[in-house]
Design a protein around this motif. Structure first.
Motif, PDB file in Angstrom:
ATOM      1  N   GLN A  10       0.838  -1.209   0.000  1.00  8.57           N
ATOM      2  CA  GLN A  10       0.000   0.000   0.000  1.00  8.57           C
ATOM      3  C   GLN A  10       0.869   1.254   0.000  1.00  8.57           C
ATOM      4  O   GLN A  10       0.564   2.225  -0.702  1.00  8.57           O
ATOM      5  CB  GLN A  10      -0.915   0.027   1.223  1.00  8.57           C
ATOM      6  CG  GLN A  10      -2.073  -0.923   1.156  1.00  8.57           C
ATOM      7  CD  GLN A  10      -2.894  -0.873   2.430  1.00  8.57           C
ATOM      8  OE1 GLN A  10      -3.093   0.188   3.025  1.00  8.57           O
ATOM      9  NE2 GLN A  10      -3.375  -2.029   2.861  1.00  8.57           N
ATOM     10  N   GLN A  49       0.212   3.654  -3.044  1.00  2.77           N
ATOM     11  CA  GLN A  49      -0.536   4.877  -2.761  1.00  2.77           C
ATOM     12  C   GLN A  49       0.351   6.112  -2.633  1.00  2.77           C
ATOM     13  O   GLN A  49       0.053   7.155  -3.214  1.00  2.77           O
ATOM     14  CB  GLN A  49      -1.375   4.698  -1.498  1.00  2.77           C
ATOM     15  CG  GLN A  49      -2.477   3.669  -1.670  1.00  2.77           C
ATOM     16  CD  GLN A  49      -3.261   3.440  -0.404  1.00  2.77           C
ATOM     17  OE1 GLN A  49      -3.311   4.286   0.489  1.00  2.77           O
ATOM     18  NE2 GLN A  49      -3.881   2.280  -0.297  1.00  2.77           N
ATOM     19  N   ASN A  52      -0.367  10.013  -3.473  1.00  3.74           N
ATOM     20  CA  ASN A  52      -1.419  10.327  -2.500  1.00  3.74           C
ATOM     21  C   ASN A  52      -0.795  10.756  -1.174  1.00  3.74           C
ATOM     22  O   ASN A  52      -0.422   9.935  -0.350  1.00  3.74           O
ATOM     23  CB  ASN A  52      -2.308   9.091  -2.318  1.00  3.74           C
ATOM     24  CG  ASN A  52      -3.456   9.324  -1.370  1.00  3.74           C
ATOM     25  OD1 ASN A  52      -3.531  10.344  -0.685  1.00  3.74           O
ATOM     26  ND2 ASN A  52      -4.359   8.365  -1.332  1.00  3.74           N
ATOM     27  N   ALA A 109      -2.153   9.451   2.185  1.00  4.13           N
ATOM     28  CA  ALA A 109      -1.768   8.090   2.571  1.00  4.13           C
ATOM     29  C   ALA A 109      -0.557   8.090   3.493  1.00  4.13           C
ATOM     30  O   ALA A 109      -0.385   7.162   4.287  1.00  4.13           O
ATOM     31  CB  ALA A 109      -1.491   7.250   1.328  1.00  4.13           C
TER      32      ALA A 109
END
Length: 87
Positions: free
Chosen positions: A11, A15, A21, A24
């Motif tokens: 992740q 992300q 992002n 995140a």
């Protein structure tokens, strides 16, 4: 269901680095995390974000492919391929 160390590692790269992002970072980086080896030592998301923004600006098409992970308990190490062009 609690994510595994492998899930969290994947992740993070998907992300934070591939999708860019910033939110995140707050979800995936512990408030007391210590970051070494990326210039000056940093502590926590607020210290990490300026370096991350500068890196993403310098490599806007950055893409990280997680080739494999190695998990031992709550520790995960990722072998990655990183591609990008410096702008």
């Amino acid at each position: 269901m609690t994510p595994t160390p492998d899930d969290l590692t994947r992740q993070w790269f998907e992300q934070v680095w591939n999708q860019g992002n910033e939110a995140a970072i707050d979800r995936l980086l512990a408030a007391d995390a210590r970051i070494h080896g990326l210039g000056a030592d940093m502590a926590g998301p607020d210290a990490f974000k300026p370096m991350w923004r500068a890196f993403r600006a310098a490599f806007p098409n950055l893409h990280v492919t997680v080739e494999r992970t190695f998990v031992d308990g709550d520790t995960c190490v990722a072998q990655c391929r990183v591609r990008g062009r410096h702008a």
